[in-house]
Design a protein around this motif. Structure first.
Motif, mmCIF file in Angstrom:
data_model
loop_
_atom_site.group_PDB
_atom_site.id
_atom_site.type_symbol
_atom_site.label_atom_id
_atom_site.label_comp_id
_atom_site.label_asym_id
_atom_site.label_seq_id
_atom_site.Cartn_x
_atom_site.Cartn_y
_atom_site.Cartn_z
ATOM 1 N N LEU A 161 -57.446 -65.178 69.459
ATOM 2 C CA LEU A 161 -57.889 -66.450 70.008
ATOM 3 C C LEU A 161 -59.284 -66.247 70.586
ATOM 4 C CD1 LEU A 161 -56.929 -69.382 70.512
ATOM 5 C CD2 LEU A 161 -56.234 -68.653 72.805
ATOM 6 N N VAL A 162 -60.238 -67.029 70.093
ATOM 7 C CA VAL A 162 -61.601 -66.995 70.616
ATOM 8 C C VAL A 162 -61.685 -68.001 71.765
ATOM 9 C CG1 VAL A 162 -64.048 -67.209 70.077
ATOM 10 C CG2 VAL A 162 -62.438 -66.482 68.301
ATOM 11 N N LYS A 163 -62.216 -67.566 72.913
ATOM 12 C CA LYS A 163 -62.210 -68.430 74.096
ATOM 13 C C LYS A 163 -63.558 -68.397 74.811
ATOM 14 C CE LYS A 163 -58.546 -68.431 76.683
ATOM 15 N NZ LYS A 163 -57.452 -67.997 77.594
ATOM 16 N N PRO A 164 -64.034 -69.530 75.312
ATOM 17 C CA PRO A 164 -65.227 -69.534 76.158
ATOM 18 C C PRO A 164 -64.947 -68.769 77.445
ATOM 19 C CG PRO A 164 -64.790 -71.729 75.308
ATOM 20 C CD PRO A 164 -63.584 -70.894 75.002
ATOM 21 N N ALA A 165 -65.923 -68.030 77.918
ATOM 22 C CA ALA A 165 -65.750 -67.260 79.151
ATOM 23 C C ALA A 165 -66.084 -68.060 80.398
ATOM 24 C CB ALA A 165 -66.615 -66.002 79.107
ATOM 25 N N ALA A 166 -66.907 -69.090 80.267
ATOM 26 C CA ALA A 166 -67.434 -69.773 81.444
ATOM 27 C C ALA A 166 -66.746 -71.083 81.768
ATOM 28 C CB ALA A 166 -68.934 -70.019 81.268
ATOM 29 N N GLY A 167 -65.693 -71.449 81.055
ATOM 30 C CA GLY A 167 -65.038 -72.724 81.324
ATOM 31 C C GLY A 167 -63.629 -72.742 80.806
ATOM 32 N N GLY A 168 -62.934 -73.843 81.058
ATOM 33 C CA GLY A 168 -61.536 -73.944 80.666
ATOM 34 C C GLY A 168 -61.198 -75.302 80.094
ATOM 35 N N GLY A 169 -59.972 -75.713 80.324
ATOM 36 C CA GLY A 169 -59.507 -77.000 79.821
ATOM 37 C C GLY A 169 -59.208 -77.008 78.342
ATOM 38 N N GLY A 170 -59.158 -75.826 77.713
ATOM 39 C CA GLY A 170 -58.866 -75.752 76.286
ATOM 40 C C GLY A 170 -60.064 -75.970 75.387
ATOM 41 N N ILE A 171 -61.210 -76.290 75.973
ATOM 42 C CA ILE A 171 -62.404 -76.561 75.174
ATOM 43 C C ILE A 171 -62.896 -75.275 74.520
ATOM 44 C CG2 ILE A 171 -64.807 -77.337 75.255
ATOM 45 C CD1 ILE A 171 -63.981 -79.065 77.680
ATOM 46 N N GLY A 172 -63.077 -75.299 73.215
ATOM 47 C CA GLY A 172 -63.640 -74.158 72.510
ATOM 48 C C GLY A 172 -62.670 -73.049 72.188
ATOM 49 N N MET A 173 -61.369 -73.230 72.404
ATOM 50 C CA MET A 173 -60.382 -72.209 72.068
ATOM 51 C C MET A 173 -60.006 -72.340 70.596
ATOM 52 S SD MET A 173 -58.016 -72.395 75.510
ATOM 53 C CE MET A 173 -56.648 -71.604 74.701
ATOM 54 N N LEU A 174 -60.282 -71.298 69.809
ATOM 55 C CA LEU A 174 -60.067 -71.366 68.368
ATOM 56 C C LEU A 174 -59.321 -70.128 67.872
ATOM 57 C CD1 LEU A 174 -63.636 -72.565 67.316
ATOM 58 C CD2 LEU A 174 -61.574 -73.973 67.526
ATOM 59 N N PRO A 175 -58.315 -70.307 67.010
ATOM 60 C CA PRO A 175 -57.580 -69.167 66.480
ATOM 61 C C PRO A 175 -58.266 -68.560 65.259
ATOM 62 C CG PRO A 175 -56.617 -71.192 65.668
ATOM 63 C CD PRO A 175 -57.746 -71.590 66.598
ATOM 64 N N ALA A 176 -57.963 -67.297 65.000
ATOM 65 C CA ALA A 176 -58.470 -66.615 63.802
ATOM 66 C C ALA A 176 -57.428 -65.595 63.364
ATOM 67 C CB ALA A 176 -59.796 -65.931 64.094
ATOM 68 N N ARG A 177 -57.161 -65.552 62.047
ATOM 69 C CA ARG A 177 -56.123 -64.663 61.521
ATOM 70 C C ARG A 177 -56.676 -63.542 60.656
ATOM 71 N NH1 ARG A 177 -51.516 -67.097 62.798
ATOM 72 N NH2 ARG A 177 -51.663 -69.306 63.366
ATOM 73 N N ASN A 178 -57.985 -63.561 60.456
ATOM 74 C CA ASN A 178 -58.613 -62.510 59.661
ATOM 75 C C ASN A 178 -60.099 -62.474 60.018
ATOM 76 O OD1 ASN A 178 -60.079 -64.454 57.888
ATOM 77 N ND2 ASN A 178 -58.003 -64.944 57.179
ATOM 78 N N PRO A 179 -60.816 -61.424 59.565
ATOM 79 C CA PRO A 179 -62.227 -61.295 59.937
ATOM 80 C C PRO A 179 -63.094 -62.483 59.556
ATOM 81 C CG PRO A 179 -61.414 -59.217 59.099
ATOM 82 C CD PRO A 179 -60.324 -60.224 58.865
ATOM 83 N N GLU A 180 -62.855 -63.066 58.373
ATOM 84 C CA GLU A 180 -63.681 -64.200 57.951
ATOM 85 C C GLU A 180 -63.485 -65.384 58.896
ATOM 86 O OE1 GLU A 180 -61.680 -62.428 55.955
ATOM 87 O OE2 GLU A 180 -63.300 -61.280 55.012
ATOM 88 N N GLU A 181 -62.230 -65.682 59.221
ATOM 89 C CA GLU A 181 -61.965 -66.780 60.152
ATOM 90 C C GLU A 181 -62.552 -66.464 61.523
ATOM 91 O OE1 GLU A 181 -57.866 -67.785 60.415
ATOM 92 O OE2 GLU A 181 -57.700 -68.450 58.331
ATOM 93 N N LEU A 182 -62.492 -65.195 61.916
ATOM 94 C CA LEU A 182 -62.966 -64.807 63.235
ATOM 95 C C LEU A 182 -64.453 -65.069 63.402
ATOM 96 C CD1 LEU A 182 -62.632 -63.404 65.980
ATOM 97 C CD2 LEU A 182 -63.062 -61.235 64.809
ATOM 98 N N LEU A 183 -65.262 -64.629 62.446
ATOM 99 C CA LEU A 183 -66.709 -64.788 62.574
ATOM 100 C C LEU A 183 -67.099 -66.263 62.637
ATOM 101 C CD1 LEU A 183 -67.855 -61.991 60.112
ATOM 102 C CD2 LEU A 183 -67.933 -61.938 62.622
ATOM 103 N N ALA A 184 -66.429 -67.085 61.843
ATOM 104 C CA ALA A 184 -66.707 -68.527 61.887
ATOM 105 C C ALA A 184 -66.261 -69.127 63.211
ATOM 106 C CB ALA A 184 -66.007 -69.221 60.716
ATOM 107 N N ALA A 185 -65.094 -68.670 63.718
ATOM 108 C CA ALA A 185 -64.567 -69.207 64.971
ATOM 109 C C ALA A 185 -65.448 -68.826 66.153
ATOM 110 C CB ALA A 185 -63.142 -68.703 65.190
ATOM 111 N N VAL A 186 -65.997 -67.607 66.135
ATOM 112 C CA VAL A 186 -66.870 -67.165 67.228
ATOM 113 C C VAL A 186 -68.109 -68.050 67.309
ATOM 114 C CG1 VAL A 186 -68.427 -65.324 67.970
ATOM 115 C CG2 VAL A 186 -66.074 -64.787 67.332
#
Length: 212
Positions: A161-186
């Motif tokens: 799960l990619v998550k913003p460090a400076a805020g909350g409320g679920g904004i910007g939380m994105l899942p990734a299941r492999n490296p390709e998805e991860l780089l796009a999610a970041v």
């Protein structure tokens, strides 16, 4: 109907469903309330819940809901004695909370020292671990360097799960299941975090899909 004169007037510094919830609570408690809005929300229905409204800037959040000066000026113009930040936007910004208090307003939320401790997610994880609390697998703030991001993910294990460090409320939380998805999610999460919290800092946590 409750009638509690806790504050003379509360400025709600948020929008949409978040602002609606706070405004309804104020109305139920009999507390006068005011709302801010950007150009994008000029005709938004939730503004009808506020006794007064004031424009604070253009549609982009950086020019309105993240514009600390405009929000504080609105509070002064409407003679508010308290400010409710809702969640997201400036709600976990310790400097803003401190400025609100220094301006003579009451900040409805945690004290600035606790926002400093817990508002930044990787610092909060470090503090929790130092106090002996169990913390799930995660990373520090990502550098943005491709190989470093992939190494961090491998150490944690997918799904991520990619998550913003400076805020909350679920904004910007994105899942990734492999490296390709991860780089796009970041990249996408960093962009969302910048719009929502004025910070591109993101980090990784292990995605727990069935926690119960």
């Amino acid at each position: 109907l409750l009638t509690m004169a806790i504050f003379n007037k509360v400025l709600v510094a948020n929008r949409a469903a978040v602002a609606s919830r706070v405004l309804r609570a104020c109305n139920a408690l009999g507390i006068p309330c005011a709302a801010v809005y950007s150009d994008a929300d000029r005709d938004a229905p939730w503004l009808a819940l506020a006794g007064e409204t004031v424009r604070i800037g253009a549609a982009p959040a950086r020019e309105s809901y993240l514009n600390q000066g405009a929000i504080l000026q609105a509070a002064r113009e409407l003679h508010c004695d308290a400010l409710h930040p809702g969640y997201g936007f400036l709600s976990e910004n310790a400097a803003f909370a401190r400025t609100v208090e220094q301006s003579g307003l009451r900040f409805i939320g945690p004290a600035p020292k606790w926002i400093e401790a817990m508002g930044h997610k990787t610092r909060a994880r470090t503090l929790a671990a130092a106090e002996g609390l169990p913390v799930g697998r995660g990373s520090d703030v990502l550098s943005g360097e491709r190989d470093a991001v992939l190494r961090a993910a491998e150490e944690i294990g997918y799904p991520i799960l990619v998550k913003p460090a400076a805020g909350g409320g679920g904004i910007g939380m994105l899942p990734a299941r492999n490296p390709e998805e991860l780089l796009a999610a970041v990249e996408r999460a960093a962009s969302m975090a910048e719009r929502g919290f004025a910070s591109r800092e993101v980090y990784l946590e292990r995605l727990v899909e069935r926690p119960r």
